[in-house]
Design an enzyme around this catalytic site. Structure first.
Site, PDB file in Angstrom:
ATOM      1  CG  HIS A  51      -0.180   0.224   2.610  1.00 52.97           C
ATOM      2  ND1 HIS A  51      -0.087  -1.129   3.297  1.00 52.97           N
ATOM      3  CD2 HIS A  51       0.650   1.018   3.149  1.00 52.97           C
ATOM      4  CE1 HIS A  51       0.624  -0.892   4.236  1.00 52.97           C
ATOM      5  NE2 HIS A  51       0.971   0.400   4.526  1.00 52.97           N
TER       6      HIS A  51
HETATM    7  C1  T46 Z   1       2.670   0.716   6.993  1.00 56.73           C
HETATM    8  C2  T46 Z   1       3.560  -0.396   7.112  1.00 56.73           C
HETATM    9  C3  T46 Z   1       5.171  -0.244   7.394  1.00 56.73           C
HETATM   10  C4  T46 Z   1      -4.469  -0.460  13.591  1.00 56.73           C
HETATM   11  O1  T46 Z   1      -5.480  -0.982  14.316  1.00 56.73           O
HETATM   12  N1  T46 Z   1      -3.711   0.448  14.106  1.00 56.73           N
HETATM   13  C5  T46 Z   1      -2.405   0.594  13.320  1.00 56.73           C
HETATM   14  O2  T46 Z   1      -2.073   1.895  13.961  1.00 56.73           O
HETATM   15  C6  T46 Z   1      -1.971   0.026  12.481  1.00 56.73           C
HETATM   16  C7  T46 Z   1      -0.585   0.214  11.692  1.00 56.73           C
HETATM   17  C8  T46 Z   1      -2.754  -1.278  12.095  1.00 56.73           C
HETATM   18  N2  T46 Z   1      -3.795  -1.216  12.639  1.00 56.73           N
HETATM   19  C9  T46 Z   1      -4.474  -2.780  12.290  1.00 56.73           C
HETATM   20  C10 T46 Z   1      -5.053  -2.775  11.071  1.00 56.73           C
HETATM   21  C11 T46 Z   1      -4.775  -4.267  10.599  1.00 56.73           C
HETATM   22  O3  T46 Z   1      -6.239  -4.858  11.133  1.00 56.73           O
HETATM   23  O4  T46 Z   1      -3.377  -3.670  12.265  1.00 56.73           O
HETATM   24  C12 T46 Z   1      -3.709  -4.735  11.279  1.00 56.73           C
HETATM   25  C13 T46 Z   1      -2.398  -4.867  10.465  1.00 56.73           C
HETATM   26  O5  T46 Z   1      -1.943  -3.531   9.892  1.00 56.73           O
HETATM   27  P1  T46 Z   1      -1.551  -3.893   8.297  1.00 56.73           P
HETATM   28  O6  T46 Z   1      -2.053  -4.773   7.414  1.00 56.73           O
HETATM   29  O7  T46 Z   1      -1.752  -2.163   7.734  1.00 56.73           O
HETATM   30  O8  T46 Z   1      -0.196  -3.899   8.474  1.00 56.73           O
HETATM   31  P2  T46 Z   1       1.234  -3.843   7.375  1.00 56.73           P
HETATM   32  O9  T46 Z   1       2.315  -4.293   7.793  1.00 56.73           O
HETATM   33  O10 T46 Z   1       0.632  -4.224   5.983  1.00 56.73           O
HETATM   34  O11 T46 Z   1       1.450  -2.233   7.392  1.00 56.73           O
HETATM   35  C14 T46 Z   1       1.884  -1.316   8.575  1.00 56.73           C
HETATM   36  C15 T46 Z   1       1.033  -0.164   8.414  1.00 56.73           C
HETATM   37  O12 T46 Z   1      -0.398  -0.448   8.391  1.00 56.73           O
HETATM   38  C16 T46 Z   1       1.228   0.832   7.377  1.00 56.73           C
HETATM   39  O13 T46 Z   1       0.845   2.277   7.649  1.00 56.73           O
HETATM   40  O14 T46 Z   1       3.348   1.623   6.404  1.00 56.73           O
HETATM   41  O15 T46 Z   1       3.366  -1.333   8.365  1.00 56.73           O
END
Ligand code: T46
Length: 144
Positions: A51
């Site tokens: 993303h």
């Molecule tokens: C990024 C990369 C480096 C939350 O509820 N609060 C938060 O602050 C974050 C970051 C995530 N979440 C929840 C949303 C999803 O259900 O945690 C779960 C996993 O998040 P996500 O799939 O977005 O994780 P990554 O590793 O794909 O991405 C994350 C960050 O979301 C993103 O901003 O830049 O790490």
């Protein structure tokens, strides 16, 4: 480097008692820190991210282990290995990211300039490329 990204060396104080790194907003990092999260217990085959963000600024620090980060702007992509607690990867707006090759003990610490807003994520790569092209054309130059 990819547009709106930068590798930042963090200050570190080491002596016979160990090492300490400190990060201060608007000094070590070029933004106000509104949120901190960390990613850990990630399997070696897992690839995360996929993303970009429209406005968010972040500093990614691999405080333990190592991880590869693919970063991409409207023109190029590059993979950066983070494997030191004293080096951070700044990622600004309109940069696609993917994280992979997590080592067993990896802890990826992330400092973010905004609170969590799910709708701020662009998860469609095609739409990202079109939006990024417009964004960088309007900017005419890099943010940092
Ligand atoms: C990024 C990369 C480096 C939350 O509820 N609060 C938060 O602050 C974050 C970051 C995530 N979440 C929840 C949303 C999803 O259900 O945690 C779960 C996993 O998040 P996500 O799939 O977005 O994780 P990554 O590793 O794909 O991405 C994350 C960050 O979301 C993103 O901003 O830049 O790490």
């Amino acid at each position: 480097m990819i547009k709106n990204t930068e590798l930042i060396d963090l200050p570190c104080w080491s002596d016979s008692y160990g090492s300490l790194t400190a990060i201060e907003e608007l000094d070590t990092v070029p933004f106000d820190i509104k949120r901190i999260y960390y990613i850990f217990d990630v399997g070696a085959q897992v690839r995360r991210g996929f993303h970009s963000h429209q406005d968010l600024e972040q500093l990614l620090i691999c405080v333990s282990g190592s991880v590869d980060i693919l970063i991409e702007d409207d023109e190029r992509s590059e993979t950066v290995t983070l494997d030191s607690p004293t080096r951070g990867l700044y990622i600004g707006p309109m940069v696609w990211r993917e994280m992979f090759s997590f080592s067993e003990n990896t802890v990826l610490l992330v400092l973010a300039s905004k609170h969590y807003i799910d709708t701020e994520y662009e998860r469609n790569h095609g739409i990202f490329l079109v939006s990024a092209r417009e964004y960088y054309q309007q900017q005419g130059e890099y943010i940092i």
